[in-house]
Design an enzyme around this catalytic site. Structure first.
Site, PDB file in Angstrom:
ATOM      1  CE  LYS A 111      -4.423  -1.162  -0.018  1.00 57.08           C
ATOM      2  NZ  LYS A 111      -4.480  -2.550   0.180  1.00 57.08           N
ATOM      3  CE  LYS A 194      -7.704 -14.561  -6.293  1.00 54.70           C
ATOM      4  NZ  LYS A 194      -7.724 -14.711  -4.868  1.00 54.70           N
ATOM      5  CE  LYS A 197     -13.293  -5.173  -4.119  1.00 54.41           C
ATOM      6  NZ  LYS A 197     -13.102  -6.322  -3.213  1.00 54.41           N
TER       7      LYS A 197
END
Ligand code: TRP
Length: 330
Positions: A111, A194, A197
């Site tokens: 992050k 896979k 989102k």
């Protein structure tokens, strides 16, 4: 009976990958464990959502959980911010969480690298909040994916550190709950890995997608130039067959496998059939989601019940922890 805790961040709607992965297993687990499933809305504040978005996302995820079969009578289903006890335990754990270990955490480093403009203290202490979520109910098992294993390892570290520091055997060391073969992995529509989102618009089919959106996404799914004699299916086409196996009847799968072998398959036909089968599967769930999301009275009663039950367990832990630490009444 084992105690199971898991949280889900309200940062987007649930898709078929979530449904066949975590959610169906939560639904199974609620039958034979003390389950606490919550919406991690405190955690989601690290991204600074607007109040309207935050509330809307919580409503949606909760409705999706309920529509998917989570039963508020069997499992304790709650909103994290309805449990202020967790904020207190987070504060207490932070006193023994070291800057070095927090900074070494992979998700923090990731992050900090990708969003350097918003490296806040909540992000740094994400693992201690997650640990508080888990140990506040003295959980034995946490059903989470691979990406959360390091956080769970840190939870064990914090739990052990507390026990050692105060010479008690108070917090159990929570273990990852491994679904093994029960976990059905759903591929996405972009021809690679896979369903998820974050893999871009159109890769995932959401439980609440209307039929026309499902048709459009499936028709745009990546394929290849057609079967090549003697070669295995491409990843993209393999993925469509995997989806077909989960969503369609065996005859349908057999039919298209046969067409593929003969080299006469038309991917467009396969996609049309797949889209209709996904629509048939998700339509009843979608109807339930929409009905629940519009029923404030029901959502209020579910969250009240969940909060009451969660607070019963959490307030006991906080009372005992305060005592152990040395916060005592005169
Ligand atoms: N970190 C988890 C995720 O991103 C969500 C979460 C928050 C969680 N608190 C938790 C999961 C406690 C399990 C237990 O998916």
């Amino acid at each position: 009976m084992q105690t199971v805790v898991s949280g889900i961040r309200p940062t987007g709607n649930l898709h078929l990958g979530n449904y066949f992965g975590a959610i169906r297993n939560f639904v199974r687990m609620q039958e034979s464990n003390h389950c606490y499933f919550f919406i991690a809305d405190y955690h989601s504040l690290t991204t600074h959502p607007t109040p309207a978005d935050l509330h809307g996302n919580i409503r949606m995820v909760l409705s999706e959980f309920l529509a998917s079969g989570l039963d508020p009578e069997k499992a304790t289903l709650y909103v994290q911010s309805d449990l202020p006890e967790v904020a207190e335990l987070y504060l207490l754990l932070n006193m023994n969480a070291y800057l070095g270990e927090l900074m070494r955490c992979t998700s923090f480093k990731e992050k900090a690298r990708t969003q350097p403009e918003n490296v806040n203290a909540g992000l740094l202490t994400y693992p201690s909040l997650m640990a508080a979520d888990i140990i506040i109910h003295k959980a034995h098992f946490v059903p989470v994916g691979k990406d959360q294993e390091q956080h769970l390892e840190m939870t064990r570290t914090f739990a052990k550190r507390f026990n050692r520091m105060y010479g008690v055997e108070y917090f159990p060391e929570p273990q990852a709950y491994n679904f093994g073969d029960a976990l059905v992995k759903i591929p996405g529509l972009d021809g690679t890995g896979k369903m998820g989102k974050s893999e871009g618009e159109g890769n995932a089919i959401f439980l609440a997608d209307p039929p026309e959106v499902i048709r459009k996404k499936v028709m745009r799914a990546v394929t290849d130039a057609g079967p090549q004699a003697g070669q295995e299916k491409s990843q993209a086409v393999e993925n469509l067959f995997t989806l077909l196996k989960v969503m369609s009847k065996q005859e349908t799968v057999d039919f298209f496998e046969d067409q593929y072998l003969k080299g006469s398959i038309r991917y467009g036909d396969l996609k049309k059939q797949l889209a209709e089968d996904i629509i048939a599967y998700t339509a009843p769930i979608r109807e339930k989601i929409l009905a629940i999301a519009g029923d404030d009275a029901y959502l209020a009663s579910v969250t009240r019940l969940g909060a009451d039950r969660a607070r019963e367990s959490a307030s006991r832990t906080i009372r005992e922890v305060r005592e152990i630490i040395g916060f005592k009444a005169f």
